[in-house]
Design an enzyme around this catalytic site. Structure first.
Site, PDB file in Angstrom:
ATOM      1  N   LYS A  14       3.441  -2.437  -3.466  1.00 30.76           N
ATOM      2  CA  LYS A  14       4.797  -2.854  -2.964  1.00 30.76           C
ATOM      3  C   LYS A  14       5.490  -2.334  -2.075  1.00 30.76           C
ATOM      4  CE  LYS A  14       6.619  -3.386  -7.450  1.00 30.76           C
ATOM      5  NZ  LYS A  14       5.548  -2.810  -7.935  1.00 30.76           N
ATOM      6  N   ARG A  89      12.036  -9.416 -11.334  1.00 34.04           N
ATOM      7  CA  ARG A  89      11.059  -8.836 -12.610  1.00 34.04           C
ATOM      8  C   ARG A  89      11.198  -9.814 -13.919  1.00 34.04           C
ATOM      9  NH1 ARG A  89      10.782  -3.302 -10.089  1.00 34.04           N
ATOM     10  NH2 ARG A  89       9.127  -2.499 -11.607  1.00 34.04           N
ATOM     11  N   ARG A 128       0.282  10.065  -7.248  1.00 37.66           N
ATOM     12  CA  ARG A 128       1.463  10.384  -6.550  1.00 37.66           C
ATOM     13  C   ARG A 128       2.179  11.216  -7.353  1.00 37.66           C
ATOM     14  NH1 ARG A 128       4.917   4.848  -6.226  1.00 37.66           N
ATOM     15  NH2 ARG A 128       5.277   5.080  -8.303  1.00 37.66           N
ATOM     16  N   ARG A 134       7.668  11.795  -8.900  1.00 42.15           N
ATOM     17  CA  ARG A 134       8.462  10.869  -9.307  1.00 42.15           C
ATOM     18  C   ARG A 134       8.805  10.901 -10.834  1.00 42.15           C
ATOM     19  NH1 ARG A 134       8.397   4.526  -7.266  1.00 42.15           N
ATOM     20  NH2 ARG A 134       8.510   4.021  -9.569  1.00 42.15           N
ATOM     21  N   ARG A 145       5.405   1.133 -18.572  1.00 35.34           N
ATOM     22  CA  ARG A 145       5.604   0.430 -17.404  1.00 35.34           C
ATOM     23  C   ARG A 145       4.625  -0.848 -17.289  1.00 35.34           C
ATOM     24  NH1 ARG A 145       5.732   4.914 -13.011  1.00 35.34           N
ATOM     25  NH2 ARG A 145       5.682   3.279 -11.465  1.00 35.34           N
TER      26      ARG A 145
HETATM   27  P1  AP5 Z   1       3.464   1.874  -4.051  1.00 36.52           P
HETATM   28  O1  AP5 Z   1       3.420   1.241  -2.671  1.00 36.52           O
HETATM   29  O2  AP5 Z   1       4.265   2.803  -4.280  1.00 36.52           O
HETATM   30  O3  AP5 Z   1       3.356   0.703  -5.108  1.00 36.52           O
HETATM   31  P2  AP5 Z   1       4.662   0.053  -5.965  1.00 36.52           P
HETATM   32  O4  AP5 Z   1       4.004  -1.150  -6.295  1.00 36.52           O
HETATM   33  O5  AP5 Z   1       5.738   0.077  -5.040  1.00 36.52           O
HETATM   34  O6  AP5 Z   1       4.885   0.883  -7.103  1.00 36.52           O
HETATM   35  P3  AP5 Z   1       5.901   1.559  -7.851  1.00 36.52           P
HETATM   36  O7  AP5 Z   1       5.335   2.449  -8.630  1.00 36.52           O
HETATM   37  O8  AP5 Z   1       7.045   1.817  -6.896  1.00 36.52           O
HETATM   38  O9  AP5 Z   1       6.203   0.178  -8.603  1.00 36.52           O
HETATM   39  P4  AP5 Z   1       7.171  -0.122  -9.863  1.00 36.52           P
HETATM   40  O10 AP5 Z   1       7.434  -1.470 -10.087  1.00 36.52           O
HETATM   41  O11 AP5 Z   1       6.715   0.811 -11.090  1.00 36.52           O
HETATM   42  O12 AP5 Z   1       8.584   0.974  -9.499  1.00 36.52           O
HETATM   43  P5  AP5 Z   1       9.805   0.537  -8.868  1.00 36.52           P
HETATM   44  O13 AP5 Z   1      10.382   1.488  -8.090  1.00 36.52           O
HETATM   45  O14 AP5 Z   1       9.956  -1.080  -8.374  1.00 36.52           O
HETATM   46  O15 AP5 Z   1       1.824   2.210  -4.113  1.00 36.52           O
HETATM   47  C1  AP5 Z   1       1.614   3.280  -5.235  1.00 36.52           C
HETATM   48  C2  AP5 Z   1       1.144   4.600  -4.804  1.00 36.52           C
HETATM   49  O16 AP5 Z   1      -0.379   4.399  -4.370  1.00 36.52           O
HETATM   50  C3  AP5 Z   1       1.473   5.118  -3.496  1.00 36.52           C
HETATM   51  O17 AP5 Z   1       1.624   6.688  -3.738  1.00 36.52           O
HETATM   52  C4  AP5 Z   1       0.540   4.841  -2.534  1.00 36.52           C
HETATM   53  O18 AP5 Z   1       0.717   5.813  -1.464  1.00 36.52           O
HETATM   54  C5  AP5 Z   1      -0.758   4.918  -3.285  1.00 36.52           C
HETATM   55  N1  AP5 Z   1      -1.737   4.148  -2.779  1.00 36.52           N
HETATM   56  C6  AP5 Z   1      -3.060   4.594  -2.518  1.00 36.52           C
HETATM   57  N2  AP5 Z   1      -3.817   3.552  -1.990  1.00 36.52           N
HETATM   58  C7  AP5 Z   1      -3.080   2.794  -1.943  1.00 36.52           C
HETATM   59  C8  AP5 Z   1      -3.461   1.401  -1.508  1.00 36.52           C
HETATM   60  N3  AP5 Z   1      -4.725   0.904  -0.849  1.00 36.52           N
HETATM   61  N4  AP5 Z   1      -2.446   0.471  -1.403  1.00 36.52           N
HETATM   62  C9  AP5 Z   1      -1.260   0.692  -1.560  1.00 36.52           C
HETATM   63  N5  AP5 Z   1      -0.884   1.942  -2.163  1.00 36.52           N
HETATM   64  C10 AP5 Z   1      -1.799   2.572  -2.310  1.00 36.52           C
HETATM   65  O19 AP5 Z   1      10.669   0.350 -10.390  1.00 36.52           O
HETATM   66  C11 AP5 Z   1      11.008   1.701 -10.992  1.00 36.52           C
HETATM   67  C12 AP5 Z   1      11.757   1.380 -12.000  1.00 36.52           C
HETATM   68  O20 AP5 Z   1      13.245   0.958 -11.627  1.00 36.52           O
HETATM   69  C13 AP5 Z   1      11.429   0.058 -13.079  1.00 36.52           C
HETATM   70  O21 AP5 Z   1      10.549   0.938 -14.131  1.00 36.52           O
HETATM   71  C14 AP5 Z   1      12.799  -0.124 -13.889  1.00 36.52           C
HETATM   72  O22 AP5 Z   1      13.101   0.529 -14.616  1.00 36.52           O
HETATM   73  C15 AP5 Z   1      13.636  -0.030 -12.501  1.00 36.52           C
HETATM   74  N6  AP5 Z   1      13.836  -1.492 -11.785  1.00 36.52           N
HETATM   75  C16 AP5 Z   1      13.500  -1.667 -10.573  1.00 36.52           C
HETATM   76  N7  AP5 Z   1      13.755  -2.972 -10.177  1.00 36.52           N
HETATM   77  C17 AP5 Z   1      14.140  -3.439 -11.188  1.00 36.52           C
HETATM   78  C18 AP5 Z   1      14.493  -5.117 -11.576  1.00 36.52           C
HETATM   79  N8  AP5 Z   1      14.512  -5.851 -10.550  1.00 36.52           N
HETATM   80  N9  AP5 Z   1      15.053  -5.043 -12.642  1.00 36.52           N
HETATM   81  C19 AP5 Z   1      14.974  -3.980 -13.685  1.00 36.52           C
HETATM   82  N10 AP5 Z   1      15.015  -2.896 -13.357  1.00 36.52           N
HETATM   83  C20 AP5 Z   1      14.109  -2.533 -12.383  1.00 36.52           C
HETATM   84 MG    MG Z   2       7.550   0.812  -5.065  1.00 33.95          MG
END
Ligand code: AP5
Ligand code: MG
Length: 190
Positions: A14, A89, A128, A134, A145
């Site tokens: 994402k 979400r 990562r 992180r 998660r």
């Molecule tokens: P990346 O692009 O970082 O993926 P992502 O989908 O953004 O993964 P996240 O870990 O950020 O998702 P998440 O939903 O768990 O976390 P969020 O911060 O939203 O890619 C991942 C890795 O893969 C990177 O290192 C990238 O470089 C690598 N990669 C390698 N090859 C790749 C390729 N081909 N394509 C893409 N990437 C590649 O949320 C964290 C926490 O916050 C949640 O658990 C929750 O506690 C809270 N939170 C956030 N939003 C809410 C909400 N709306 N409601 C309630 N709680 C929330």
């Molecule tokens: Mg992210």
């Protein structure tokens, strides 16, 4: 560009694809995860509350999240389109987003769902963990998660389908291929 909701499991890309989309189309980007991590870093009250949930791989309560999202959205310049990364979400968040945008005479635009197998997701997040450290990228929290995603977030996919705005992109082993498919689609709707 229209508003874009980018949706997918932890590690599905994402954040990565949002950055590419912003670079190509020049729009706003709200990552609710980044907003919360910055609050934690700054030691705010919100950050203190959020930390407990994030470290356990759980979602922050809807009321809190909806409020944060509306404030962050209103702080961005209007009219250039926004990518919502990691929000909504839950069904409650999705309904609230639709209502919040309608009140501003905006709409949700389109939803992009990234579909990636769990083995690849786990490998990306563990990698990562080494590169960026992180706090929630450890195997135990990653598993939680994934569980939370399947239980609370994945059912939303159907909600978007019913709204008629769901578009899926499936990982086939190449970032360039996936990105090419996403850009080809976005070029047709901008
Ligand atoms: P990346 O692009 O970082 O993926 P992502 O989908 O953004 O993964 P996240 O870990 O950020 O998702 P998440 O939903 O768990 O976390 P969020 O911060 O939203 O890619 C991942 C890795 O893969 C990177 O290192 C990238 O470089 C690598 N990669 C390698 N090859 C790749 C390729 N081909 N394509 C893409 N990437 C590649 O949320 C964290 C926490 O916050 C949640 O658990 C929750 O506690 C809270 N939170 C956030 N939003 C809410 C909400 N709306 N409601 C309630 N709680 C929330
Ligand atoms: Mg992210």
């Amino acid at each position: 560009m229209k508003n874009i909701i980018i949706f997918g499991a932890p590690g599905s890309g994402k954040g990565t694809y949002s950055d590419e989309i912003v670079a190509r189309y020049g729009m706003g980007h709200i990552s609710t995860g980044d907003v919360l991590r910055s609050e934690i870093k700054n030691g705010t009250e919100l950050g203190k509350i959020a930390k407990g949930y994030i470290d356990n791989g759980q979602l922050i309560p809807d009321e809190l999240m909806i409020d944060i999202l509306a404030k962050t959205y209103d702080a961005l310049p209007a009219g250039q389109g926004v990518i919502f990364d990691g929000f909504p979400r839950t069904i409650a968040q999705a309904e609230a987003l639709k209502k919040m945008l309608a009140a501003r005479k905006h709409d949700m635009g389109i939803m992009i769902e990234l579909i990636v197998d769990e083995e690849t997701l786990l490998a990306r997040l563990l990698n990562r963990a080494i590169e960026q450290g992180r706090a929630d990228d450890n195997e135990e929290t990653i598993k939680k998660r994934f569980e939370v995603y399947h239980k609370q977030t994945e059912p939303l996919s159907k909600w978007f389908e019913q709204e008629g705005i769901r578009n899926t992109f499936t990982w086939k082993g190449s970032k360039d291929v996936m990105l090419g498919e996403i850009f080809a689609f976005l070029d047709t709707i901008k």
